[in-house]
Design an enzyme around this catalytic site. Structure first.
Site, PDB file in Angstrom:
ATOM      1  N   HIS A  28       0.848  -1.202   0.000  1.00 24.34           N
ATOM      2  CA  HIS A  28       0.000   0.000   0.000  1.00 24.34           C
ATOM      3  C   HIS A  28       0.881   1.248   0.000  1.00 24.34           C
ATOM      4  CE1 HIS A  28      -3.528  -2.235   1.922  1.00 24.34           C
ATOM      5  NE2 HIS A  28      -2.545  -2.957   2.403  1.00 24.34           N
ATOM      6  N   GLU A  65       2.644  -0.825   4.356  1.00 25.87           N
ATOM      7  CA  GLU A  65       2.401   0.531   3.866  1.00 25.87           C
ATOM      8  C   GLU A  65       3.735   1.217   3.594  1.00 25.87           C
ATOM      9  OE1 GLU A  65      -0.447   2.166   3.317  1.00 25.87           O
ATOM     10  OE2 GLU A  65      -2.002   1.165   4.515  1.00 25.87           O
ATOM     11  N   HIS A 102      -2.425  -3.136  -3.385  1.00 24.51           N
ATOM     12  CA  HIS A 102      -3.801  -3.010  -2.908  1.00 24.51           C
ATOM     13  C   HIS A 102      -4.761  -2.880  -4.101  1.00 24.51           C
ATOM     14  CE1 HIS A 102      -6.551  -1.053   0.382  1.00 24.51           C
ATOM     15  NE2 HIS A 102      -6.971  -2.239   0.017  1.00 24.51           N
ATOM     16  N   ASP A 104      -3.677   2.355  -4.729  1.00 27.84           N
ATOM     17  CA  ASP A 104      -2.309   2.244  -4.216  1.00 27.84           C
ATOM     18  C   ASP A 104      -1.734   0.845  -4.442  1.00 27.84           C
ATOM     19  OD1 ASP A 104      -4.259   1.430  -2.205  1.00 27.84           O
ATOM     20  OD2 ASP A 104      -2.614   1.308  -0.779  1.00 27.84           O
TER      21      ASP A 104
HETATM   22 ZN   LIG Z   1      -4.054   0.489   0.535  1.00 30.01          ZN
END
Ligand SMILES: [Zn+2]
Length: 190
Positions: free
Chosen positions: A47, A129, A165, A175
């Site tokens: 992400h 992330e 994602h 993303d």
């Molecule tokens: Zn995401």
């Protein structure tokens, strides 16, 4: 017991028995729960996030993942007010690795999602992330942290794929975005 057996039973070097990474700065998030009984970790989801979008200093993402964000601190936060989410890992622009949820637990990062006809990807995935946005290149330091992290995860779990994602929630999520260089991962793994 043979040496091979002993080695096999040891957790991968960088991850402890419940899946905390020993080089990560640990900041525990409550936004997780047990994985379904017998579930196997087979997917990594990449992400990006920054709060407010495009702002890379500060601790707003950490606050979001630990339910401490002041929703009134920025107009953008109104649109996400009250959400409870967290990835397992966050890689900051300087390459620092933070971990919010141990890999053995289900972090709430993917939302409604589908991979190879299986829904609820949180059940069987690890979420990473990268601090960033869809349309800015990620930093060298981030790739330098991400590559070895993926290697460690693949040693510890039967990971079948690393996806974005946007791959598991198309039309809903964009993303990590077009600036994420998937070839860098392939090169690292070669
Ligand atoms: Zn995401």
């Amino acid at each position: 017991m043979t040496i091979e057996k002993v080695i096999h039973d040891m957790p991968a070097a960088d991850l402890d028995a419940v899946g905390w990474h020993d080089s990560a700065r640990r900041i525990e998030s409550p936004n997780c729960d047990p994985r379904p009984e017998g579930e196997i970790i087979r997917l990594v989801v990449i992400h990006n996030i920054s709060l407010p979008p495009g702002v890379f200093e500060g601790d707003a993402v950490i606050r979001l993942f630990t339910n401490q964000l002041d929703w009134d601190a920025h107009p953008y936060y109104d649109g996400i007010r009250g959400i409870r989410v967290s990835a397992h890992f966050l890689i900051r622009r300087d390459g620092t690795l933070l971990q919010f949820v141990p890999c053995s637990l289900r972090a709430w990062h993917a939302g409604e999602s589908c991979w190879q006809d299986r829904t609820r990807c949180n059940d069987f995935s690890i979420g990473i992330e990268l601090e960033g946005t869809d349309d800015l290149p990620f930093s060298e330091a981030q790739y330098a942290t991400l590559g070895p992290l993926l290697e460690s995860l693949k040693q510890a779990y039967p990971i079948e794929a690393v996806v974005g994602h946007s791959d598991i929630a198309p039309g809903r999520k964009t993303d990590p975005g077009l600036c994420f260089d998937w070839q860098r991962l392939d090169a690292h793994h070669a």
